[in-house]
Motif scaffolding. Structure first.
Motif, PDB file in Angstrom:
ATOM      1  N   ASP A 105      -6.347   7.318  10.177  1.00 33.71           N
ATOM      2  CA  ASP A 105      -6.777   7.647  11.540  1.00 33.71           C
ATOM      3  C   ASP A 105      -8.206   8.170  11.532  1.00 33.71           C
ATOM      4  OD1 ASP A 105      -4.234   6.996  12.467  1.00 33.71           O
ATOM      5  OD2 ASP A 105      -3.579   9.090  12.642  1.00 33.71           O
ATOM      6  N   LYS A 108     -10.616   5.271  10.753  1.00 31.46           N
ATOM      7  CA  LYS A 108     -10.751   4.398  11.929  1.00 31.46           C
ATOM      8  C   LYS A 108     -11.697   5.014  12.954  1.00 31.46           C
ATOM      9  CE  LYS A 108      -8.119   2.062  15.538  1.00 31.46           C
ATOM     10  NZ  LYS A 108      -6.806   1.872  16.143  1.00 31.46           N
ATOM     11  N   TRP A 109     -11.521   6.315  13.241  1.00 35.39           N
ATOM     12  CA  TRP A 109     -12.397   6.982  14.204  1.00 35.39           C
ATOM     13  C   TRP A 109     -13.837   6.947  13.721  1.00 35.39           C
ATOM     14  CZ3 TRP A 109     -16.006  10.758  14.642  1.00 35.39           C
ATOM     15  CH2 TRP A 109     -16.331  11.155  15.930  1.00 35.39           C
ATOM     16  N   THR A 110     -14.050   7.235  12.448  1.00 33.35           N
ATOM     17  CA  THR A 110     -15.400   7.261  11.887  1.00 33.35           C
ATOM     18  C   THR A 110     -16.061   5.893  11.983  1.00 33.35           C
ATOM     19  OG1 THR A 110     -14.795   9.037  10.382  1.00 33.35           O
ATOM     20  CG2 THR A 110     -16.761   7.781   9.818  1.00 33.35           C
ATOM     21  N   GLU A 111     -15.305   4.837  11.750  1.00 33.79           N
ATOM     22  CA  GLU A 111     -15.857   3.474  11.777  1.00 33.79           C
ATOM     23  C   GLU A 111     -16.067   2.947  13.189  1.00 33.79           C
ATOM     24  OE1 GLU A 111     -13.124   1.319   9.309  1.00 33.79           O
ATOM     25  OE2 GLU A 111     -14.096   2.005   7.463  1.00 33.79           O
ATOM     26  N   THR A 112     -15.473   3.576  14.178  1.00 37.69           N
ATOM     27  CA  THR A 112     -15.651   3.116  15.564  1.00 37.69           C
ATOM     28  C   THR A 112     -16.411   4.165  16.367  1.00 37.69           C
ATOM     29  OG1 THR A 112     -13.441   3.941  16.151  1.00 37.69           O
ATOM     30  CG2 THR A 112     -13.609   1.618  15.539  1.00 37.69           C
ATOM     31  N   GLU A 113     -15.714   5.167  16.827  1.00 41.79           N
ATOM     32  CA  GLU A 113     -16.304   6.209  17.672  1.00 41.79           C
ATOM     33  C   GLU A 113     -17.395   7.012  16.969  1.00 41.79           C
ATOM     34  OE1 GLU A 113     -15.282   6.557  20.899  1.00 41.79           O
ATOM     35  OE2 GLU A 113     -13.982   4.844  20.483  1.00 41.79           O
ATOM     36  N   ARG A 115     -19.621   6.281  14.673  1.00 45.69           N
ATOM     37  CA  ARG A 115     -20.829   5.630  14.157  1.00 45.69           C
ATOM     38  C   ARG A 115     -22.078   5.968  14.950  1.00 45.69           C
ATOM     39  NH1 ARG A 115     -20.183  -0.500  12.739  1.00 45.69           N
ATOM     40  NH2 ARG A 115     -22.181   0.043  11.844  1.00 45.69           N
ATOM     41  N   SER A 139     -22.275   8.608  12.107  1.00 40.16           N
ATOM     42  CA  SER A 139     -22.203   8.270  10.684  1.00 40.16           C
ATOM     43  C   SER A 139     -23.294   7.288  10.266  1.00 40.16           C
ATOM     44  CB  SER A 139     -20.815   7.737  10.322  1.00 40.16           C
ATOM     45  OG  SER A 139     -20.503   6.566  11.062  1.00 40.16           O
ATOM     46  N   ASP A 140     -23.714   6.384  11.150  1.00 41.78           N
ATOM     47  CA  ASP A 140     -24.795   5.461  10.793  1.00 41.78           C
ATOM     48  C   ASP A 140     -26.090   6.214  10.525  1.00 41.78           C
ATOM     49  OD1 ASP A 140     -23.069   3.315  11.038  1.00 41.78           O
ATOM     50  OD2 ASP A 140     -23.898   2.595  12.933  1.00 41.78           O
TER      51      ASP A 140
END
Length: 152
Positions: A105, A108-113, A115, A139-140
């Motif tokens: 979870d 998933k959040w890190t890779e979507t919301e 970034r 995160s980007d």
């Protein structure tokens, strides 16, 4: 804390870069470095504005729960003010992390919301007057900054 709960908590800290690592280690029992003081620091007494909101520096708190309602911050153009803890928690993923049940979870959040960068208002100590904005790095941006740091 169950082993599963510990794994989820540690994963959240690692994935989201949350500063609660010491809290997780202490809560897990015996995992904190032995050189940490065993005394507990009392919760700070922050001043209150006319609306009853506390304001001050988060670094003075002893846990995320004892942070002030309005946390000292600088605007993107260098003015001193305060960000709402609630708005900061939404922008940095802390609010979302309360709903995570697995490390997946968090990923998933890190890779979507997580970034994208997010901007939140910076207020005067009244918690109403907006004086600028504060950017929470996604995160980007964090990865790009880390890469630049490693080049030095």
């Amino acid at each position: 804390m169950s082993k599963r709960g510990y794994v989820v908590a540690v994963s959240l800290c690692a994935v989201l870069g949350l500063g609660a690592g010491a809290s997780v280690a202490t809560a897990a029992g015996g995992l904190a470095p032995s050189n940490l003081a065993s005394e507990t620091k009392p919760a700070p007494e922050y001043p209150r504005n006319a609306n009853g909101n506390t304001y001050g520096f988060a670094i003075d708190s002893v846990s995320p729960e004892t942070e002030p309602d309005l946390i000292a911050a600088l605007t993107t153009d260098g003015k001193r003010g305060y960000v709402s803890k609630a708005e900061l928690d939404v922008a940095n993923g802390t609010a979302a992390s309360r709903e995570f049940r697995t490390p997946e979870d968090a990923v998933k959040w890190t890779e979507t919301e997580g970034r994208a960068d997010r901007s939140i208002p910076v207020y005067e100590s009244d918690g109403k007057t907006v004086i600028g904005e504060f950017t929470v790095a996604g995160s980007d941006t964090q990865k790009a900054n880390q890469a630049l740091t490693e080049l030095r």
